[in-house]
Design an enzyme around this catalytic site. Structure first.
Site: not given
Length: 197
Positions: A18, A78, A111
């Site tokens: 990310d 996601k 995450c």
């Protein structure tokens, strides 16, 4: 025998989590984190370690930043706070379920943490590259690293990973990896964390 955490190219995978445009102004040490992750990605290409790239809600948070050098990689979109979504699980199966994960990106307490827990539960050895991982808050980052170490992840650094993967100056790719270490990794604010260990 306890796991000692020795990395090997043969059974490793690089997770890139990310590192997206909208996070740039808010993540502590963002540019240095991405710079270190980019070196790991370059090394993975030299050494044949497969990379896996995710993006958190790219429609709202934008694409992966160009300086990571991830063009050509499939970015798995996601919304969950783990990278272990169905598409990633499938990719891991296609790779023969690697036993070691090298993990970098953001955010450490979200995450990165959730991905680590999922990988550890599957019996995968997790190596979190501390100088290639961050959060918006340095407090969240440092407590996350401490918590993940308690859970059984290994904490390491970019340069330590590069050296462990080649293990010998006679390695056929050592010169290429050595070029990635010409300049030491930038200080990403981890010294305060280390004094508390």
């Amino acid at each position: 025998m306890a796991k000692i955490g020795r990395l090997a190219t043969k059974d490793s995978v690089l997770f890139l989590c990310d590192m997206q445009e909208k996070f740039r102004p808010n993540i502590f040490q963002f540019n240095n984190i991405v710079s270190n992750a980019a070196r790991l990605l370059q090394a993975s290409r030299v050494l044949g370690i497969p990379p896996i790239l995710t993006e958190q809600y790219p429609k709202g948070l934008g694409p992966t930043v160009p300086e990571l050098g991830a063009e050509g990689l499939t970015a798995h979109a996601k919304t969950s706070f783990t990278m272990m979504i169905q598409e990633v699980e499938k990719q891991l199966q296609e790779l023969g379920n690697p036993k070691q994960a090298i993990l970098c990106g953001i955010e450490a307490h979200a995450c990165i943490a959730c991905t680590t827990y999922d990988l550890l539960e599957k019996g995968v050895e997790v190596h979190i590259v501390a100088d290639a991982v961050s959060s918006r808050s340095q407090t969240d980052r440092l407590f996350a690293l401490s918590r993940l170490k308690q859970s059984g992840a290994f904490l390491t650094t970019t340069e330590a990973v590069l050296l462990q993967l080649v293990q010998d100056a006679k390695h056929p790719n050592f010169k290429e990896i050595q070029k990635l270490m010409l300049h030491p990794s930038p200080d990403t604010g981890l010294l305060t964390f280390f004094s508390a260990l």
